[in-house]
Design an enzyme around this catalytic site. Sequence first.
Site, PDB file in Angstrom:
ATOM      1  N   ARG A 227      40.350  -4.068  52.006  1.00  0.00           N
ATOM      2  CA  ARG A 227      40.176  -3.727  53.280  1.00  0.00           C
ATOM      3  C   ARG A 227      40.818  -2.434  53.813  1.00  0.00           C
ATOM      4  O   ARG A 227      41.935  -2.205  53.564  1.00  0.00           O
ATOM      5  CB  ARG A 227      40.570  -4.863  54.282  1.00  0.00           C
ATOM      6  CG  ARG A 227      39.658  -6.242  54.073  1.00  0.00           C
ATOM      7  CD  ARG A 227      38.228  -5.947  54.475  1.00  0.00           C
ATOM      8  NE  ARG A 227      37.334  -7.247  54.261  1.00  0.00           N
ATOM      9  CZ  ARG A 227      36.421  -7.617  53.137  1.00  0.00           C
ATOM     10  NH1 ARG A 227      36.344  -6.636  52.281  1.00  0.00           N
ATOM     11  NH2 ARG A 227      35.758  -8.634  53.132  1.00  0.00           N
ATOM     12  N   HIS A 275      31.515   0.791  50.666  1.00  0.00           N
ATOM     13  CA  HIS A 275      31.917  -0.552  50.833  1.00  0.00           C
ATOM     14  C   HIS A 275      30.882  -1.143  49.731  1.00  0.00           C
ATOM     15  O   HIS A 275      30.094  -2.268  50.075  1.00  0.00           O
ATOM     16  CB  HIS A 275      31.811  -1.426  51.921  1.00  0.00           C
ATOM     17  CG  HIS A 275      32.536  -2.564  52.112  1.00  0.00           C
ATOM     18  ND1 HIS A 275      33.047  -3.175  52.988  1.00  0.00           N
ATOM     19  CD2 HIS A 275      32.583  -3.703  51.087  1.00  0.00           C
ATOM     20  CE1 HIS A 275      33.681  -4.150  52.831  1.00  0.00           C
ATOM     21  NE2 HIS A 275      33.290  -4.611  51.663  1.00  0.00           N
TER      22      HIS A 275
END
Length: 312
Positions: A227, A275
């Site tokens: 993350r 992502h």
Amino acid sequence: MSILLASTDFWEDMEVWSNGLQEVMPEMDVRVYPDEGDVNDVEYAVVWKHPRGILKKYPNLKAILSLGAGVDHIISDPELPEGLPIVRLVDKKLTHEMCLHALHWVLHFHSDQYLYRIQQQSREWIQQSSVQSEDRTIGIMGLGNIGKAIGDSLVNLDFNVIGWGARPKHSLGNIEYYCGHEQLSDFLSQTEILINVLPLTENTKNILSKIELAFLPKGSFIINIGRGGIINESDLLTALDSGHITATALDVFAQEPLPENNSLWVHPSVYVTPHIAGQSNPGSAARTIADNIRLIEKGESPYPIYSHSSGY
Ligand code: GLV
């Protein structure tokens, strides 16, 4: 009895997910938010970045299941109904994709591909001396299912793999394990290529800031597929500018999509991907989600359940 799919993210193609789930769970009625039908029918919510506040509308909800490995997109909802199990997604195909992505960047950095690209631009024929994989130390932060699978695949390629995590672990095979804040500097100071797979929690937020980045050896590389909030992005830019970190491959960011004016987009030593390191696969993930729903229906525990105390 119905399953509600909800997401605000475009990469989640809801029709594909809904067909995938309906196929493996013909006994359920699969609906896509906001076409939820009677709110009393909704017993399971399967979500990725769902619109904030919607889950409290369903009085008979039994569990919330994530369409991805992480659940930070669920627990960040300030109006989340209390007391429901939140189920993470551990899926073979997702894990495999994450391994391939990590491997790609490890090899890119390990075998000087980033340098050859620069050399080609100025037509320079310079043979860099190669480093044997056993002489290269890869450090993995986060040794859950995904981190362990990445570690094992790197061990199989003869890399020297070490790992760091917040809690003690058993049986990590050939991966030497460092645990807790007191061992973080030992771990980082040996790590030449760092792979982050940690989930974002209160304890991991900005865990890699100025001081920790300085523990890494000069010339090291960072691959972040966990993350974005784990690494302080402005400290990372400073470490790249000074040459302390040679290059970084980032798939996740503190703010996503990465804002157009963010300097990470244009830094010559930063590789940006949007992502995509571990995109959930509707076919296999739908089966995993269905298995978990059936366990709950039988009164058994789904796996793995988010733990409030560990934050993931
Ligand atoms: C992706 O980021 C996931 O949590 O699966």
